[in-house]
Motif scaffolding. Structure first.
Motif, short mmCIF file in Angstrom:
data_model
loop_
_atom_site.label_atom_id
_atom_site.label_comp_id
_atom_site.label_asym_id
_atom_site.label_seq_id
_atom_site.Cartn_x
_atom_site.Cartn_y
_atom_site.Cartn_z
N THR A 169 8.08 -3.15 -2.26
CA THR A 169 6.66 -2.82 -2.39
C THR A 169 6.34 -1.84 -3.50
O THR A 169 5.18 -1.72 -3.91
N TYR A 175 0.35 0.83 5.54
CA TYR A 175 1.38 1.26 4.61
C TYR A 175 2.64 1.71 5.34
O TYR A 175 2.56 2.29 6.43
N SER A 207 1.51 -3.81 0.45
CA SER A 207 1.00 -2.50 0.08
C SER A 207 2.14 -1.59 -0.36
O SER A 207 3.25 -1.69 0.17
N CYS A 249 -4.98 3.32 -3.59
CA CYS A 249 -3.91 2.32 -3.53
C CYS A 249 -4.45 0.90 -3.76
O CYS A 249 -3.78 0.07 -4.39
#
Length: 285
Positions: free
Chosen positions: A103, A59, A32, A282
């Motif tokens: 990420t 996250y 993520s 997201c």
């Protein structure tokens, strides 16, 4: 999850305090994007204290105290607290924050922090995956109609009484718990004098609207239906539509949601709804 607060020196006389939580599972941490929270004028990393626990299991979260706010330090010149300076600080931080290189990241900017996020997004930072704006201040200037109103803005946090009035009657729609009111008032008083004066003196008038055409990542905007600071009626033409100039409905970069029952302090008034909006955004990147 592991929570830490780390200080980073990003410029002479400027050390930024960054609160972070990193998921304990490597799968979550690496699958993520990291979230970088940028607070409003008068706030700190604590502005996101209710939002962070709802997101940090998935996250890596980094909540930054801008220079002069929270536990961060800053120069003695009021001119050193411009939106451009704040953006430069964050840009410097991005290169050293853990997890970012693996990420990528999403900027989550609230109010003044939203104006900083818009400017940063226009710079097309390496690793930037998207921008989530919460009740964002427009990238263009906001010119108050009278010197009296400008003076009221400058004095909004001058005393405990003024700050509490502003928190209860301007920033929120009555949906704050008493502990949140206390925290917000404390944060307004912790900010140094230069930082408190910079936004109404300089920041609101800075114009980066032309930069919005350079944003090339998805943008999601959340605005409180009862927000009198950055109402949807201003955010829609000044932020949403300007980011989408030149785009048709099929390839629009930005979209917006209006959250019922909230004022300007969405992260504290409607944290669950805001967390869900951030998750959906997201997941779609």
């Amino acid at each position: 999850m592991a929570a830490t607060t780390t200080c980073y020196t990003v410029a002479p006389l400027t050390t930024l305090s960054v609160y972070s939580t990193v998921p304990l599972t490597s799968v979550s941490a690496k699958s993520s994007p990291a979230l970088i929270f940028l607070h409003f004028w008068g706030g700190s990393a604590r502005t996101f204290s209710k939002l962070d626990p709802l997101l940090s299991s998935t996250y890596s979260v980094f909540a930054i105290d801008f220079r002069g706010w929270g536990y961060s330090t800053g120069p003695h010149s009021p001119a050193a607290y411009s939106i451009s300076n704040l953006a430069d600080d964050v840009q410097s931080l991005v290169t050293v924050l853990p997890q970012i290189a693996d990420t990528g990241f999403v900027l989550v900017g609230h109010s003044m922090g939203g104006k900083v996020a818009q400017l940063l997004a226009s710079r097309r930072l390496p690793g930037l995956k998207g921008v989530f704006l919460i009740a964002p201040a427009p990238a263009g200037p906001l010119i108050l109609p009278s010197e009296e109103m400008k003076e009221q803005q400058i004095k909004a946090y001058n005393t405990l009484e003024a700050a509490e009035f502003t928190v209860r009657n301007v920033l929120s729609a009555g949906g704050l718990e008493e502990e949140d009111v206390k925290m917000l008032v404390e944060d307004t008083q912790r900010g140094n004098e230069r930082a408190r004066k910079a936004w109404p003196t300089y920041g609101m008038g800075e114009d980066y609207s032309d930069n919005l055409r350079d944003i090339d990542v998805p943008v999601r905007i959340a605005v409180g239906a009862l927000d009198i600071v950055e109402p949807a009626e201003r955010v829609r033409p000044e932020v949403l539509e300007k980011i989408n100039i030149g785009s048709d409905s099929k390839d629009a970069k930005a979209s917006m949601v209006v959250v019922e029952g909230s004022g300007h302090m969405l992260p504290l008034e409607k944290p669950e709804r805001l967390a869900e909006e951030i998750r959906v955004f997201c997941n779609g990147l």
